[in-house]
Design an enzyme around this catalytic site. Structure first.
Site, mmCIF file in Angstrom:
data_model
loop_
_atom_site.group_PDB
_atom_site.id
_atom_site.type_symbol
_atom_site.label_atom_id
_atom_site.label_comp_id
_atom_site.label_asym_id
_atom_site.label_seq_id
_atom_site.Cartn_x
_atom_site.Cartn_y
_atom_site.Cartn_z
ATOM 1 C CG ASP A 1 22.632 -1.429 59.851
ATOM 2 O OD1 ASP A 1 23.828 -1.244 59.578
ATOM 3 O OD2 ASP A 1 21.978 -2.391 59.407
ATOM 4 C CG ASP B 1 34.157 -5.919 62.312
ATOM 5 O OD1 ASP B 1 34.987 -6.365 63.099
ATOM 6 O OD2 ASP B 1 33.016 -6.417 62.211
HETATM 7 P P1 IMP Z 1 34.704 -4.976 57.683
HETATM 8 O O1 IMP Z 1 34.814 -5.249 56.211
HETATM 9 O O2 IMP Z 1 34.707 -6.257 58.461
HETATM 10 O O3 IMP Z 1 35.770 -4.028 58.183
HETATM 11 O O4 IMP Z 1 33.276 -4.388 57.937
HETATM 12 C C1 IMP Z 1 33.018 -3.065 57.787
HETATM 13 C C2 IMP Z 1 31.546 -2.745 57.706
HETATM 14 O O5 IMP Z 1 30.771 -3.629 58.507
HETATM 15 C C3 IMP Z 1 31.291 -1.374 58.252
HETATM 16 O O6 IMP Z 1 31.382 -0.406 57.250
HETATM 17 C C4 IMP Z 1 29.895 -1.493 58.832
HETATM 18 O O7 IMP Z 1 28.952 -1.202 57.843
HETATM 19 C C5 IMP Z 1 29.792 -2.939 59.240
HETATM 20 N N1 IMP Z 1 30.039 -3.134 60.694
HETATM 21 C C6 IMP Z 1 31.165 -3.616 61.267
HETATM 22 N N2 IMP Z 1 31.070 -3.657 62.608
HETATM 23 C C7 IMP Z 1 29.836 -3.175 62.899
HETATM 24 C C8 IMP Z 1 29.137 -2.944 64.141
HETATM 25 O O8 IMP Z 1 29.616 -3.173 65.274
HETATM 26 N N3 IMP Z 1 27.885 -2.419 64.019
HETATM 27 C C9 IMP Z 1 27.307 -2.133 62.824
HETATM 28 N N4 IMP Z 1 27.929 -2.320 61.647
HETATM 29 C C10 IMP Z 1 29.181 -2.849 61.683
#
Ligand code: IMP
Ligand code: MG
Length: 174
Positions: free
Chosen positions: A159, A103
């Site tokens: 989730d 994300d």
């Molecule tokens: P980041 O550090 O912002 O890249 O977030 C990554 C983590 O957030 C992922 O490994 C997921 O566990 C969670 N995540 C990000 N986007 C989503 C989504 O759309 N649905 C569910 N979990 C998400």
């Protein structure tokens, strides 16, 4: 479909997902043909992707699991909690991280920093999903399943507040 207070619609079917997982397995198989890579799946979200990917990987290889958490309900907190459960020595190993979704990329960036300090031969990332519009770092991700818009998704390991991980398809919030 309703999960808690949110409505979701089907976004990627299980057939589309399985076919993409097959493509990723094939690409990894070709790139690591003479090596014995160590896959590291990042729990909880990647458990289903990791299981399906490993079933399709035709390589001598190992898999291990680690846990990190930086997400609370529907927004990324950006704070990487501790990396738990890495018992393998990754020095001089070819490591492939298995992630469900990238994300903001902060979780992965943080994790890559920590792992790089341990002296692996290489570290690459296989993620089923990526949200390019949300990406706040310039990560290079070698294996990407689907580039998706910046909308919340659940299913296939992902989730919403703990629910929806068991779904075989991926659903997008309405
Ligand atoms: P980041 O550090 O912002 O890249 O977030 C990554 C983590 O957030 C992922 O490994 C997921 O566990 C969670 N995540 C990000 N986007 C989503 C989504 O759309 N649905 C569910 N979990 C998400
Ligand atoms: Mg995850």
């Amino acid at each position: 479909m309703k999960v808690k207070d949110k409505d979701f619609k089907i976004y990627l079917t299980k057939d589309e997902i399985q076919s993409k997982v097959g493509d990723i397995a094939q690409a990894i198989g070709a790139d690591y043909k003479d090596e014995c890579p160590l896959f590291i799946a990042i729990l909880n979200g990647s458990f289903m992707f990791a299981a399906d990917l490993m079933k399709k990987i035709d390589l001598e290889s190992e898999i291990s699991f680690v846990k990190v958490a930086s997400y609370s309900k529907m927004e990324s907190t950006g704070n990487l909690k501790e990396l738990i459960g890495l018992n393998e020595n990754i020095f001089n190993r070819s490591v492939i991280l298995i992630e469900d979704i990238i994300d903001s990329g902060k979780t992965m960036e943080n994790l890559l920093e920590k792992l790089t300090e341990l002296g692996p031969k290489s570290v690459e990332v296989a993620t089923l999903l990526i949200k390019p519009e949300a990406l706040a770092t310039n990560l290079k991700i070698k294996y990407v399943g689907f580039e998706i818009p910046n909308d919340f998704v659940i299913g296939y390991g992902l989730d919403y507040d703990g629910l929806g991980r068991n779904l075989e398809d991926i659903y997008q919030v309405k």
